[in-house]
Scaffold this motif. Structure first.
Motif, PDB file in Angstrom:
ATOM      1  N   MET A   1       0.592  -1.356  -0.033  1.00 55.44           N
ATOM      2  CA  MET A   1      -0.067   0.115  -0.115  1.00 55.44           C
ATOM      3  C   MET A   1       0.789   1.255  -0.176  1.00 55.44           C
ATOM      4  O   MET A   1       0.515   2.260  -0.567  1.00 55.44           O
ATOM      5  N   VAL A   2       1.881   1.179   0.699  1.00 53.32           N
ATOM      6  CA  VAL A   2       2.983   2.398   0.738  1.00 53.32           C
ATOM      7  C   VAL A   2       3.424   2.564  -0.826  1.00 53.32           C
ATOM      8  O   VAL A   2       3.535   3.745  -1.008  1.00 53.32           O
ATOM      9  N   TYR A   3       3.700   1.682  -1.574  1.00 53.69           N
ATOM     10  CA  TYR A   3       4.228   1.844  -2.952  1.00 53.69           C
ATOM     11  C   TYR A   3       3.082   2.544  -3.615  1.00 53.69           C
ATOM     12  O   TYR A   3       3.545   3.407  -4.565  1.00 53.69           O
ATOM     13  N   PHE A   4       1.950   2.205  -3.554  1.00 57.18           N
ATOM     14  CA  PHE A   4       0.766   2.634  -4.464  1.00 57.18           C
ATOM     15  C   PHE A   4       0.500   4.181  -3.860  1.00 57.18           C
ATOM     16  O   PHE A   4       0.460   4.739  -4.773  1.00 57.18           O
ATOM     17  N   MET A   5       0.667   4.455  -2.679  1.00 58.74           N
ATOM     18  CA  MET A   5       0.465   5.807  -2.241  1.00 58.74           C
ATOM     19  C   MET A   5       1.524   6.632  -2.719  1.00 58.74           C
ATOM     20  O   MET A   5       1.458   7.892  -2.939  1.00 58.74           O
ATOM     21  N   PHE A   6       2.932   6.101  -2.809  1.00 57.39           N
ATOM     22  CA  PHE A   6       3.897   6.842  -3.307  1.00 57.39           C
ATOM     23  C   PHE A   6       3.706   7.205  -4.821  1.00 57.39           C
ATOM     24  O   PHE A   6       4.259   8.120  -5.335  1.00 57.39           O
ATOM     25  N   ILE A   7       3.587   6.118  -5.707  1.00 57.05           N
ATOM     26  CA  ILE A   7       3.087   6.241  -7.048  1.00 57.05           C
ATOM     27  C   ILE A   7       2.091   7.383  -7.317  1.00 57.05           C
ATOM     28  O   ILE A   7       2.052   8.137  -7.994  1.00 57.05           O
ATOM     29  N   MET A   8       0.993   7.387  -6.251  1.00 60.11           N
ATOM     30  CA  MET A   8      -0.098   8.218  -6.462  1.00 60.11           C
ATOM     31  C   MET A   8       0.454   9.679  -6.061  1.00 60.11           C
ATOM     32  O   MET A   8       0.126  10.723  -6.644  1.00 60.11           O
ATOM     33  N   LEU A   9       1.361  10.017  -5.312  1.00 64.16           N
ATOM     34  CA  LEU A   9       1.796  11.278  -4.771  1.00 64.16           C
ATOM     35  C   LEU A   9       2.818  11.699  -5.866  1.00 64.16           C
ATOM     36  O   LEU A   9       2.821  12.888  -6.212  1.00 64.16           O
TER      37      LEU A   9
END
Length: 173
Positions: A1-9
């Motif tokens: 989930m952290v990687y997904f949020m990083f990509i979204m940022l």
């Protein structure tokens, strides 16, 4: 989930850079759509599903229609693209600014620790975004009315500016 949020940022930053470099109204509208979609995805990732839905519907349903109308009135036959040197200069300056500001404030912002709305306290009866919407309508009703009035005034100003070349403010002298 952290990687997904990083990509979204990263997508949010790239979308906002596309709006800020503003090569043409068409590309700026695409940047607005990307930034709004990715920003709503970030809100969903942090537990604000209702707020994300409302933001996406209001923003893309209302404000982007006005932007598309004014962009159609101010159409350019040969718009600048993202590959032009002036636009690449703006994008590189924005990237350097984001890098240095992020490096300066990294430790004060808590590093890479991201916490959702529901993880802030225990035994909550309602989700955090629903409580925020209730407080917005209870305590911020006057501000909502004032914000709607400002948006209506902005619509009239934009329509007056782009009314026509011979009648509006943007005419050739």
């Amino acid at each position: 989930m952290v990687y997904f949020m990083f990509i979204m940022l990263v997508g949010l930053i790239l979308g906002l850079m596309a709006v800020a470099s503003n090569p043409s109204p068409y590309f700026a509208a695409l940047g607005l759509v990307v930034a709004a979609g990715v920003g709503c995805g970030l809100l969903v990732g942090h537990g604000g599903s209702f707020l994300s839905l409302v933001l996406f519907l209001i923003y893309l349903g209302g404000m982007l229609v006005v932007f598309a109308y004014t962009a159609a009135l101010a159409a350019e036959p040969y718009p600048e693209t993202w590959g032009d040197w002036s636009v690449l200069l703006y994008v590189s300056v924005y990237l350097l600014g984001i890098f240095f500001v992020g490096k300066y404030f990294f430790k004060e912002w808590g590093g890479l620790g991201w916490v959702g709305v529901e993880e802030m306290s225990n035994l909550e009866m309602i989700r955090g975004d629903f409580g925020g919407v209730a407080l917005l309508y209870a305590n911020g009703g006057i501000m909502l009315v004032l914000g709607g009035w400002v948006l209506l005034l902005t619509l009239f100003v934009i329509l007056e500016l782009t009314r026509g070349l011979s009648y509006g403010t943007l005419r050739v002298v």
